[in-house]
Design an enzyme around this catalytic site. Structure first.
Site, PDB file in Angstrom:
ATOM      1  N   ASP A 165       0.816  -1.218   0.000  1.00 22.96           N
ATOM      2  CA  ASP A 165       0.000   0.000   0.000  1.00 22.96           C
ATOM      3  C   ASP A 165       0.857   1.279   0.000  1.00 22.96           C
ATOM      4  O   ASP A 165       0.374   2.357   0.340  1.00 22.96           O
ATOM      5  CB  ASP A 165      -0.983   0.007   1.174  1.00 22.96           C
ATOM      6  N   HIS A 204      23.191   2.713 -18.671  1.00 23.14           N
ATOM      7  CA  HIS A 204      22.152   3.003 -17.680  1.00 23.14           C
ATOM      8  C   HIS A 204      22.373   2.207 -16.389  1.00 23.14           C
ATOM      9  O   HIS A 204      21.422   1.717 -15.787  1.00 23.14           O
ATOM     10  CB  HIS A 204      20.755   2.714 -18.261  1.00 23.14           C
ATOM     11  N   ASP A 256      26.882  10.056 -13.358  1.00 21.17           N
ATOM     12  CA  ASP A 256      25.898  10.815 -14.134  1.00 21.17           C
ATOM     13  C   ASP A 256      24.748  11.096 -13.182  1.00 21.17           C
ATOM     14  O   ASP A 256      23.963  10.189 -12.858  1.00 21.17           O
ATOM     15  CB  ASP A 256      25.449   9.981 -15.340  1.00 21.17           C
ATOM     16  N   ASP A 291      21.780  17.794 -15.448  1.00 17.76           N
ATOM     17  CA  ASP A 291      22.161  16.469 -15.966  1.00 17.76           C
ATOM     18  C   ASP A 291      23.660  16.529 -16.264  1.00 17.76           C
ATOM     19  O   ASP A 291      24.064  17.005 -17.324  1.00 17.76           O
ATOM     20  CB  ASP A 291      21.340  16.166 -17.233  1.00 17.76           C
ATOM     21  N   HIS A 330      25.971   6.315 -28.371  1.00 18.29           N
ATOM     22  CA  HIS A 330      24.790   7.143 -28.072  1.00 18.29           C
ATOM     23  C   HIS A 330      24.901   8.504 -28.741  1.00 18.29           C
ATOM     24  O   HIS A 330      25.935   8.839 -29.329  1.00 18.29           O
ATOM     25  CB  HIS A 330      24.594   7.270 -26.556  1.00 18.29           C
ATOM     26  N   HIS A 387      20.633  16.018 -25.637  1.00 18.07           N
ATOM     27  CA  HIS A 387      19.164  16.065 -25.680  1.00 18.07           C
ATOM     28  C   HIS A 387      18.702  17.358 -25.047  1.00 18.07           C
ATOM     29  O   HIS A 387      19.428  17.954 -24.237  1.00 18.07           O
ATOM     30  CB  HIS A 387      18.581  14.847 -24.931  1.00 18.07           C
ATOM     31  N   HIS A 404      15.052  14.332 -20.280  1.00 17.22           N
ATOM     32  CA  HIS A 404      14.999  14.275 -21.746  1.00 17.22           C
ATOM     33  C   HIS A 404      13.791  15.122 -22.108  1.00 17.22           C
ATOM     34  O   HIS A 404      12.672  14.617 -22.177  1.00 17.22           O
ATOM     35  CB  HIS A 404      14.873  12.835 -22.246  1.00 17.22           C
ATOM     36  N   GLU A 409      27.248  15.562 -24.364  1.00 11.76           N
ATOM     37  CA  GLU A 409      27.729  14.455 -23.548  1.00 11.76           C
ATOM     38  C   GLU A 409      28.343  13.309 -24.342  1.00 11.76           C
ATOM     39  O   GLU A 409      27.862  12.177 -24.300  1.00 11.76           O
ATOM     40  CB  GLU A 409      26.586  13.919 -22.683  1.00 11.76           C
ATOM     41  N   TYR A 414      33.425   4.028 -24.597  1.00  9.15           N
ATOM     42  CA  TYR A 414      33.256   2.903 -23.670  1.00  9.15           C
ATOM     43  C   TYR A 414      33.887   1.646 -24.280  1.00  9.15           C
ATOM     44  O   TYR A 414      33.559   1.296 -25.420  1.00  9.15           O
ATOM     45  CB  TYR A 414      31.762   2.647 -23.423  1.00  9.15           C
ATOM     46  N   ARG A 446      32.557   9.409 -19.924  1.00 13.70           N
ATOM     47  CA  ARG A 446      31.578  10.352 -20.509  1.00 13.70           C
ATOM     48  C   ARG A 446      31.762  11.678 -19.789  1.00 13.70           C
ATOM     49  O   ARG A 446      32.037  11.705 -18.586  1.00 13.70           O
ATOM     50  CB  ARG A 446      30.141   9.829 -20.354  1.00 13.70           C
ATOM     51  N   GLU A 497      29.635  15.329 -19.520  1.00 12.94           N
ATOM     52  CA  GLU A 497      28.334  15.915 -19.888  1.00 12.94           C
ATOM     53  C   GLU A 497      28.136  17.244 -19.190  1.00 12.94           C
ATOM     54  O   GLU A 497      28.234  17.336 -17.967  1.00 12.94           O
ATOM     55  CB  GLU A 497      27.216  14.947 -19.474  1.00 12.94           C
TER      56      GLU A 497
HETATM   57  N1  GLY Z   1      21.290  11.082 -17.435  1.00 11.87           N
HETATM   58  C1  GLY Z   1      20.560  10.805 -18.590  1.00 11.87           C
HETATM   59  C2  GLY Z   1      21.248  11.247 -19.781  1.00 11.87           C
HETATM   60  O1  GLY Z   1      22.382  11.694 -19.705  1.00 11.87           O
HETATM   61  O2  GLY Z   1      20.696  11.245 -20.848  1.00 11.87           O
HETATM   62 MN    MN Z   2      22.008  13.603 -20.579  1.00 10.88          MN
HETATM   63 MN    MN Z   3      23.290  12.349 -17.887  1.00  9.71          MN
END
Ligand code: GLY
Ligand code: MN
Ligand code: MN
Length: 459
Positions: free
Chosen positions: A57, A261, A278, A289, A368, A372, A379, A403, A407, A425, A427
Site C-alpha cells: 500500500d 544506464h 551521471d 544532468d 549514443h 538532448h 529528456h 555528452e 566505452y 563520458r 556531460e
Molecule cells: N542522465 C541521462 C542522460 O544523460 O541522458
Molecule cells: Mn544527458
Molecule cells: Mn546524464
C-alpha cells in the site's frame, strides 16, 4: 510532433508576444500563450500522471506531470486541465479532487473545488470523477482537441468516449472535434524555449547539480562503495533544495562505467579504476544532468588519460560551436568526427576516418547521441527537426546537454586489451544565448589537472 497537421484556424503566433511571463502569474501567461497557439476552435486537455504503486500500500513519491505543472503549478494527482480558448466564461476548467479532511490528515492538504479559482486561477472546477460526464459537453463547438494519446490508457478511454459522444451529439448539425492533435506542436515548442524565469531555474538546478559532483570528487577514495558516493552527492542535492535527483543517479566504477544506464551502484571503488557519475538535481521542477568521470585515486593512468583527453576534446569542440543558427545535428557530427579521428589515430578503429564514420564503425565505442533537450524533464520535450528540416537550428533560450563518451565494454567483440573496461563520458548543460552559449554546469571541474587536484581532498 503532432499526429495531424496543426489546426488551419490557429491564430498567428505573433499574438503571443503580447503575453509575457516577466510579471504576474507565469502559469497564467503560459496558458494564455498556449490558447493563442491552439486557436479558438480547438481545446487542450492536459492530465496529471496517475499515482504509482511501489509496494503493497505504499506509493512512489508523487511527481506532478511536467505539462500540467508548467501550465498550472498544480501539484496534486487525479487532476486534469481543459483549456477552451475564447470561451466567454470559463476558458480554464480544472478537474480535481474534492477536499476530504480524513484523507488530508493522512496525506496532506488538497486545494478542493471551492479554492480552485483563488489558488490555481481556474474559471470553473469539477471533480476529477466528473471528467467523463462533462468533457463531451465542454467539447461541443470545438473542431479539435490537443491531447497526448497513449500515455495513460485509462484516460485515453475517457477521452475517446467523450470524443465519440461529442460527435454523436453534434450529428453533423453542430461542431464537435474531428481530430485529436499531439500537443508537441503547440505546447512542447513553448517548453523548448526557456523564458527568463526558466533560465534562472535552470541556472539554479545546474548549480546544485554541480555542487553535488564537486562534493563527490572531494570525498572519493579507494574502498568506498558506489552507493556511498551516490549518497554524498544526493545529500548535497537534497540539502540545497532538490526534491530528488531528476533521474536515477549512475555511479559506475571499473567496467560498470561501460553500462550506459547502470543504476545498481553497489560495487566498491578500487585504486586504479575510474568512476563515472551521471547525476543531476531536480530543483523547483527543473533538472540538471551532469556526467563526470574521475580516477578513484586522483591519478589517471596513461590509457585512461588518453581516452579522457579525447572525450574532453570532442566535448569542448562541440561546445565551441554552439550559437543561434547552428543546426542541432552538427553537434553530433562534431563529436563523431573528433572521436573517430582519435580512435583511428590510436589504431582502435580502422581508417580512413571518413569510411569509419560512413560505416558507423565508431558506434562500437561511442553508441549514443551527443545530447538532448533539458528542462522540466531530463529528456525534455520539443522536436529535434521540423517538417522539411534535417535538424532544427539552435535558438537563444534552448537548453540541452553535450555528452560524448567512449566505452570499452569487456563483452564487445575484439575489445582492445589495454583499454578494456574503460568508460568515459563528460556531460555539461548548455544554454543558447544571443551570441553563443552559457555552460550552466561550469561549476564542476573537467580539466584533468583540476580533477587530479580536487579528487580525494576531503576523503
Ligand atoms: N542522465 C541521462 C542522460 O544523460 O541522458
Ligand atoms: Mn544527458
Ligand atoms: Mn546524464
Amino acid at each position: 510532433m503532432s499526429a495531424t497537421p496543426p489546426d488551419a484556424t490557429t491564430e498567428p503566433l505573433s499574438t503571443e508576444s503580447a503575453v509575457r511571463e516577466s510579471t504576474g502569474d507565469m502559469h497564467a501567461a503560459r496558458r494564455a500563450r498556449l490558447m493563442a497557439r491552439v486557436g479558438a476552435t480547438s481545446a487542450a486537455l492536459v492530465v496529471a500522471y496517475p499515482e504509482r504503486n511501489r509496494s503493497n500500500d505504499s506509493n512512489h513519491p508523487y511527481r506532478p506531470s511536467s505539462d500540467l505543472w508548467y501550465l498550472t503549478g498544480f501539484e496534486e494527482p487525479e487532476a486534469a486541465m481543459l483549456l477552451l480558448p475564447g470561451h466567454p466564461e470559463h476558458p480554464f476548467v480544472l478537474f480535481l479532487r474534492e477536499r476530504n479532511l480524513k484523507m488530508e490528515i493522512w496525506d496532506g492538504p488538497r486545494v478542493g473545488l471551492e479554492r480552485a479559482r483563488e489558488m490555481v486561477g481556474a474559471d470553473k472546477a469539477f471533480t476529477f470523477e466528473q471528467l467523463e460526464e462533462e468533457l463531451p459537453k465542454l467539447l461541443a463547438g470545438r473542431a479539435s482537441l490537443h491531447y497526448s494519446l497513449g500515455v495513460d490508457a485509462a484516460m485515453d478511454d475517457v477521452v475517446l468516449k467523450s470524443y465519440r459522444k461529442a460527435l454523436r451529439t453534434a450529428r453533423g448539425r453542430a461542431r464537435a472535434p474531428t481530430s485529436i492533435i499531439e500537443p508537441g506542436e503547440a505546447l512542447h515548442e513553448m517548453r523548448l524555449i526557456k523564458s527568463p524565469e526558466e533560465i534562472e531555474a535552470m541556472r539554479r538546478c545546474c548549480e546544485v547539480s554541480a555542487a553535488g559532483h564537486v562534493r563527490g570528487m572531494r570525498v572519493t577514495r579507494p574502498g568506498m562503495t558506489e552507493f556511498e558516493l551516490q549518497a554524498e552527492i544526493e545529500h548535497v542535492f537534497r540539502k540545497q533544495g532538490a526534491r530528488s535527483p531528476g533521474y536515477p543517479s549512475i555511479v559506475g566504477t571499473g567496467t560498470n562505467a561501460c553500462v550506459l544506464h547502470y543504476i545498481e551502484n553497489r560495487d566498491t571503488l578500487a585504486d586504479g579504476d575510474l568512476v563515472l557519475v551521471d547525476a543531476g538535481a531536480e530543483v523547483d521542477y527543473y533538472t540538471g544532468d551532469i556526467t563526470r568521470t574521475w580516477p578513484v585515486s586522483g591519478e589517471f593512468n596513461g590509457y585512461q588519460r588518453t581516452i579522457y583527453d579525447l572525450v574532453l576534446r570532442a566535448q569542448m569542440e562541440a561546445i565551441s560551436l554552439v550559437k543561434p543558427g547552428l543546426p542541432w545535428h552538427e553537434l553530433h557530427e562534431c563529436t563523431v568526427q573528433v572521436i573517430t579521428e582519435g580512435l583511428c589515430d590510436l589504431g582502435l578503429l580502422e581508417g580512413p576516418v571518413e569510411k569509419a564514420i560512413e560505416d558507423k564503425a565508431f558506434k562500437k565505442f561511442y553508441m549514443h547521441g551527443t545530447g538532448h533537450w533539458l528542462g522540466i524533464d531530463v529528456h525534455d520535450v520539443g522536436a529535434y527537426a521540423r517538417e522539411g528540416e534535417k535538424s532544427r537550428p539552435l535558438e537563444a533560450g534552448m537548453c540541452f546537454t553535450i555528452e560524448p563518451g567512449i566505452y570499452f565494454h569487456p563483452e564487445v567483440e575484439n575489445c582492445p586489451t589495454d583499454f578494456l573496461g574503460i568508460g568515459v563520458r563528460i556531460e555539461d548543460d548548455i544554454l543558447v544565448t544571443e551570441d553563443g552559449c552559457e555552460v550552466l554546469t561550469r561549476g564542476v571541474p573537467k580539466e584533468p589537472e583540476e580533477i587530479m587536484e580536487i579528487v580525494g581532498k576531503d576523503a
